[in-house]
Design a protein around this motif. Sequence first.
Motif, PDB file in Angstrom:
ATOM      1  N   CYS A 197       0.844  -1.209   0.000  1.00 52.86           N
ATOM      2  CA  CYS A 197       0.000   0.000   0.000  1.00 52.86           C
ATOM      3  C   CYS A 197       0.874   1.252   0.000  1.00 52.86           C
ATOM      4  O   CYS A 197       1.820   1.358   0.781  1.00 52.86           O
ATOM      5  CB  CYS A 197      -0.899  -0.019   1.235  1.00 52.86           C
ATOM      6  SG  CYS A 197      -1.773   1.520   1.505  1.00 52.86           S
ATOM      7  N   CYS A 200      -2.252   5.954  -1.216  1.00 53.07           N
ATOM      8  CA  CYS A 200      -2.745   6.900  -2.226  1.00 53.07           C
ATOM      9  C   CYS A 200      -4.127   7.436  -1.857  1.00 53.07           C
ATOM     10  O   CYS A 200      -4.551   8.466  -2.364  1.00 53.07           O
ATOM     11  CB  CYS A 200      -2.793   6.226  -3.600  1.00 53.07           C
ATOM     12  SG  CYS A 200      -4.060   4.935  -3.710  1.00 53.07           S
ATOM     13  N   CYS A 236      -7.674  -1.039  -6.303  1.00 52.55           N
ATOM     14  CA  CYS A 236      -6.415  -0.660  -5.648  1.00 52.55           C
ATOM     15  C   CYS A 236      -5.257  -0.797  -6.644  1.00 52.55           C
ATOM     16  O   CYS A 236      -5.019  -1.889  -7.180  1.00 52.55           O
ATOM     17  CB  CYS A 236      -6.167  -1.548  -4.437  1.00 52.55           C
ATOM     18  SG  CYS A 236      -4.516  -1.293  -3.759  1.00 52.55           S
TER      19      CYS A 236
HETATM   20  S1  SF4 Z   1      -6.011   2.136  -2.850  1.00 49.75           S
HETATM   21 FE1  SF4 Z   1      -5.906   2.076  -0.591  1.00 49.75          FE
HETATM   22  S2  SF4 Z   1      -4.886   0.128  -0.152  1.00 49.75           S
HETATM   23 FE2  SF4 Z   1      -4.518   0.568  -2.313  1.00 49.75          FE
HETATM   24  S3  SF4 Z   1      -2.553   1.632  -2.346  1.00 49.75           S
HETATM   25 FE3  SF4 Z   1      -4.122   3.221  -2.257  1.00 49.75          FE
HETATM   26  S4  SF4 Z   1      -4.422   3.628  -0.045  1.00 49.75           S
HETATM   27 FE4  SF4 Z   1      -3.289   1.681  -0.221  1.00 49.75          FE
END
Ligand code: SF4
Length: 298
Positions: A197, A200, A236
């Motif tokens: 993760c 983002c 994701c």
């Molecule tokens: S969508 Fe959520 S779980 Fe996936 S990288 Fe972004 S913050 Fe992390």
Amino acid sequence: MKVLIFYFSGTGNTEKIANLYAKAFEENGDEVVMGALPDIEHKLGGTNLNDFDMLGFGYPIHAFNAPANVLKLARMLPELTEPKNAFVFKSSGEPVRMSDVSSLKLIKILKKHNILVTNEYQYVMPYNIIFRHSDEMAYHMWEVAKKVVPLDCREIKKGVPKKAKRMFMGGVLAWFLRIEHWGARFNGKRYKVNSDCVRCGLCAKTCPANNIKITDDGKIKFGKNCLMCMRCSFTCPKNAIKIGLFNGWKVNGAYSFAMPPSNAPALPDKHANYCKKAYNRYFREAEEKINSEQKKAN
Ligand code: SF4
Ligand SMILES: Cc1cc2nc3c(=O)[nH]c(=O)nc-3n(C[C@H](O)[C@H](O)[C@H](O)COP(=O)(O)O)c2cc1C
Ligand code: SF4
């Protein structure tokens, strides 16, 4: 005619079908207003259902039922003084007959609000859980939906009713399987992110249940309102979300729905025989409908 289309879509399949409906009605000169969940919940106060001639309700089938937020929306609708006709469209990963029970509860709630479902249609779209359909299959499903939705729209407009088949003990079966609504909340608490993760924030921003929080120290926390819609894990960019007890069934990454290039290497399809009879029946019936309408038009 003025049409209001309510819909929920976790990962985009039902939204694609909803847009086909909007296009089909508009091409017939109708005016269409789209009401996507969860946004429409906040706009309901300013929406007068009496202004519309027809209502549509779209949802992805979850455990042979409509998702909990779709039933909640139906309960929130005002009781109409005059009966109003409605149609239901649903997208599902497989075309088994048991899916015919999925709208029973929704139809019952709508009836209490004087909204009468006269037509119901199911469109097979690629799975967003259990396994990933092949690109060829996703393309084929989408091509069929594009051809069939305008025909179904015409049927609705002509006032030709189309109900899902009644199944023996169907209501009891659907009632029992609505345990999924509770199961989604239970399992959703068990979602976790792994070290891939990148914080983002996409998952938290797009969760339709507002169920994901990023804490001040950068941890991703999942609450107890999960709908198991799969939007977070499906979209994701780092495939970093583990979906609790169902992690073995996770599907990550959008389908392209484009025709696979003719020179693409033929990949072995592990699931080619899964529910083969039911898919064949679905595609055959769709083809028959398309051909019969073409004959009538000539
Ligand atoms: S969508 Fe959520 S779980 Fe996936 S990288 Fe972004 S913050 Fe992390
Ligand atoms: C929790 C869950 C349960 C599901 N249950 C069923 C099911 O009972 N039958 C089925 O055919 N598809 C089932 N599916 C697959 C979806 O209905 C299908 O992929 C649908 O097109 C997804 O639509 P969406 O992208 O609009 O969310 C399920 C998907 C999820 C996430
Ligand atoms: S946490 Fe994920 S699966 Fe649950 S409702 Fe939000 S986006 Fe959907």
